[in-house]
Design an enzyme around this catalytic site. Structure first.
Site: not given
Ligand code: P70
Length: 461
Positions: A128-129, A386, A262, A219, A452, A76
């Protein structure tokens, strides 16, 4: 601009185990797409032939990583895999302190809660989303300061991830540095098409932010891919290794959030890294509320071990050359077919310009969502919207209408072959040839957050 490398690249590995794929008929795909409400996120993976939804958590681990999984110390507290990961983050990236999180957004949540106050402005090189949502939930507002070239799919500027320094200077003058807790800088800007930021731009940004006492939070989800483009395109970097460039990029910033799913070649994991002890202290406190103890952050010991090994593999020059070489191979094939894609070709996938592909559809008929559905119907290849669906709504309820309306063909690392790339390009060509007959979509279900992922659509008649 032809990006093709002079000599062929090849994978610096051989295949030891394979996963069989299911082939589907057009009838099966039609049924699956209807059941999924024309949203590729809602398809069952079993119904997918080549899965290009994302490069996140979908890469193939090496035999060394799998061996590392067996070395998981599932205590743990104080797992040896945590200390290994901490050391690797220091050695490879140069950040002083690290807290593991279950994935990238876990780190974004904690960091946003610590650094952002209500009414703050967070400038960044394109949204970013998940990152923007956490900034907003913490009471902040994101301001896009990426260069204008990034919003133009045809513009072949080699560093479309760069910050417009003048825009940022004006923003600081307007709001005052105290309203800006940090600048949010992504390497390999995802929503722009995997476009890199240059070292020169980063250094200018560092100078300006130091003058105003503003932090840069990185990021670093795809930092190694960005480093490869710097090596290939930026003056003075052709003799440096990707590992050296990665470290130099990180040294221009004060901390980072990482989705290790990634670049770092694991199926799950992430971390928050920071040089500032006070922020680390607070993050270490907060992680126990949202993720788990600070020595595991929501991960198993084996996950941390696979991540530590994956980080080392991710900055190898031969690995990155083959990874991006494959993406460029697919992109150039599509360009040769006349398919409109974002240029220059980015690091983690091909972004097809749905506005140009389906010019007869307005953004309210969701051209990118439509195109992603059509590619699946043609061949069982799964891609991701996207565009206007991903962009979501502003706080006042209005839709964001992003300039970029794209379909992302994301390439998982070390998973598919060059022959798969041929099949992908050919399927897209078949859809392109019948593009005039394609009708748009109407949204019939819209979730409140990150719509989305779960929205549903119906075909317009
Ligand atoms: C994708 C994934 C994640 C991501 C990223 C960047 C530049 C942070 C994150 C978050 C997964 C994804 C996420 C949201 C919408 C669609 C797809 N990207 N910054 O496919 O990381 O997913 O580990 O929480 O690309 O691009 P995590």
């Amino acid at each position: 601009m032809k990006q093709q490398m002079k000599w062929s690249w090849a994978e610096p590995y051989k295949i030891k185990m394979v996963e069989l794929l299911k082939m589907t008929t057009p009838g099966q795909r039609k049924k699956a797409m209807q059941e999924a409400g024309f949203n590729t996120f809602l398809l069952k993976s079993e119904d997918v032939y080549i899965d290009l939804l994302t490069d996140s958590g979908t890469s193939a681990m090496s035999d060394r990583q799998w061996a590392g999984m067996m070395m998981g110390d599932e205590a743990y507290a104080g797992s040896r895999n945590f200390y290994h990961l901490e050391q690797v983050v220091r050695d490879v990236y140069g950040y002083k302190y690290m807290i593991p999180t279950h994935q990238g957004r876990g780190a974004e949540n904690i960091l946003s809660k610590i650094l952002i106050k209500k009414g703050d402005i967070i400038p960044g090189n394109m949204y970013f989303t998940t990152t923007r949502l956490h900034q907003e939930l913490a009471g902040g507002r994101f301001e896009d300061i990426i260069i204008d070239e990034a919003h133009d799919p045809e513009n072949e500027f080699p560093f479309k991830g760069n910050v417009n320094i003048e825009k940022l200077t004006k923003l600081i003058a307007k709001h005052g540095a105290e309203k800006i807790p940090y600048i949010s800088i992504a390497t390999s800007v995802n929503m722009a098409g995997g476009q890199p930021i240059s070292m020169q731009n980063l250094k200018e940004l560092r100078k300006l932010t130091t003058k105003h006492g503003i932090r840069i939070i990185h990021d670093m989800t795809r930092v190694a891919e960005n480093a490869f483009f710097i090596q290939q395109r930026e003056k003075g970097y052709d003799k440096k290794s990707v590992a050296e460039i990665v470290k130099e990029i990180c040294s221009c910033t004060d901390g980072a959030t990482m989705s290790a799913k990634k670049d770092a070649l694991v199926n799950i994991g992430g971390f928050l890294a920071i040089n500032d002890w006070d922020v680390f202290e607070e993050a270490r406190n907060m992680v126990v509320v949202y993720e788990g103890l600070h020595t595991y952050g929501g991960l198993a010991g084996r996950d941390m071990e696979a991540m530590a090994i994956g980080i080392g593999e991710s900055v190898d020059d031969n690995h990155i050359k083959a990874r991006i070489g494959q993406v460029i191979y697919l992109g150039e094939k599509m360009i040769d077919f006349g398919i409109p894609i974002v240029k220059p070709i980015g690091g983690h996938g091909i972004f097809v310009d749905a506005k140009k592909f389906l010019p007869h559809l307005s953004q309210d008929a969701f051209p990118a969502q439509t195109l992603a559905a059509e590619v699946y119907l043609d061949s069982g290849i799964r891609t991701m919207e996207r565009g206007v669906v991903s962009a979501g709504r502003k706080a006042n309820g209005e839709n964001y209408y992003p300039k970029l309306e794209l379909v992302r063909f994301t390439i998982p690392r070390r998973v598919y072959t060059q022959a798969h790339m041929d099949v992908i390009a050919e399927s897209t060509l078949r859809v392109f040839e019948r593009r005039n007959k394609i009708k748009g979509l109407e949204m019939v279900y819209e979730p409140k957050y990150l719509r989305f992922f779960q929205a549903r659509f119906k075909k317009l008649q």
